[in-house]
Design a protein around this motif. Structure first.
Motif, PDB file in Angstrom:
ATOM      1  N   UNK A   1       0.819  -1.218   0.000  1.00 41.02           N
ATOM      2  CA  UNK A   1       0.000   0.000   0.000  1.00 41.02           C
ATOM      3  C   UNK A   1       0.853   1.268   0.000  1.00 41.02           C
ATOM      4  N   UNK A   2       2.153   1.102   0.123  1.00 45.67           N
ATOM      5  CA  UNK A   2       3.048   2.255   0.076  1.00 45.67           C
ATOM      6  C   UNK A   2       4.483   1.803   0.045  1.00 45.67           C
ATOM      7  N   UNK A   3       5.352   2.649  -0.521  1.00 40.58           N
ATOM      8  CA  UNK A   3       6.770   2.334  -0.509  1.00 40.58           C
ATOM      9  C   UNK A   3       7.583   3.606  -0.707  1.00 40.58           C
ATOM     10  N   UNK A   4       8.813   3.541  -0.247  1.00 39.71           N
ATOM     11  CA  UNK A   4       9.755   4.633  -0.431  1.00 39.71           C
ATOM     12  C   UNK A   4      11.129   4.061  -0.728  1.00 39.71           C
ATOM     13  N   UNK A   5      11.854   4.712  -1.627  1.00 37.39           N
ATOM     14  CA  UNK A   5      13.177   4.254  -2.039  1.00 37.39           C
ATOM     15  C   UNK A   5      14.223   5.274  -1.609  1.00 37.39           C
ATOM     16  N   UNK A   6      15.197   4.816  -0.859  1.00 40.68           N
ATOM     17  CA  UNK A   6      16.357   5.632  -0.514  1.00 40.68           C
ATOM     18  C   UNK A   6      17.440   5.295  -1.526  1.00 40.68           C
TER      19      UNK A   6
END
Length: 175
Positions: A79-84
């Motif tokens: 339902x969500x993601x973030x990439x560093x």
């Protein structure tokens, strides 16, 4: 129950589960170092096949090169993601970029994005960064999200990222 986890390359297919669509009431432009509001009033659809392929490519590229991805799941559904991103940026080589950040439409404004950005922030600190670099889409929802999580406009615009997305709003979050 929503859980958060580090994502791996074999989960790239799960990015298809994100509905990035939204109604965009206004966008921003930077003029003379300030945000200028421009009324928009249109629906932005979810990803096209080409867009999701590009997103998956970036996801895999960052994981192959030492970046990190945090995913939010409701049971087994992403339902969500973030990439560093892996690349160290900035004049003083003390910035890591949040390359991708999405929360699916029906789960927004529930603190999921804030939890993801905080996990990315913790990892950036572990890696020695002093700032998160944000090259945000120009929508009110994206810019407001980053501002509410401590970002400020930057005068030190990363040229590589600017060339990729010249309409983006460039910000820093101090760690």
């Amino acid at each position: 129950m929503i859980t958060y986890q580090t994502m791996h390359k074999d989960q790239a297919h799960k990015l298809l589960e994100i509905d990035r669509s939204e109604y965009i009431d206004l966008i921003y432009e930077i003029r003379n170092g300030k945000l200028l509001e421009i009324h928009s009033g249109h629906e932005c659809p979810t990803w096209t096949k080409e867009m999701i392929e590009e997103i998956q490519e970036r996801f895999l590229f960052e994981l192959d090169n030492g970046g990190m991805v945090v995913g939010a799941l409701d049971e087994d559904r992403l339902i969500g993601f973030g990439v560093l991103a892996h690349k160290i940026r900035g004049r003083d080589l003390n910035q890591l970029q949040v390359d991708l950040m999405y929360v699916t439409r029906n789960y927004r404004r529930q603190g999921i994005g804030t939890r993801i950005i905080n996990l990315l922030r913790e990892e950036a600190i572990r890696r020695g960064a002093k700032f998160l670099y944000i090259s945000s889409t120009e929508t009110r929802s994206a810019v407001s999200f980053y501002k509410s999580n401590g970002s400020k406009l930057t005068n030190e615009i990363d040229e590589e990222l600017y060339r990729k997305e010249p309409k983006d709003i460039h910000m820093l979050i101090e760690l």
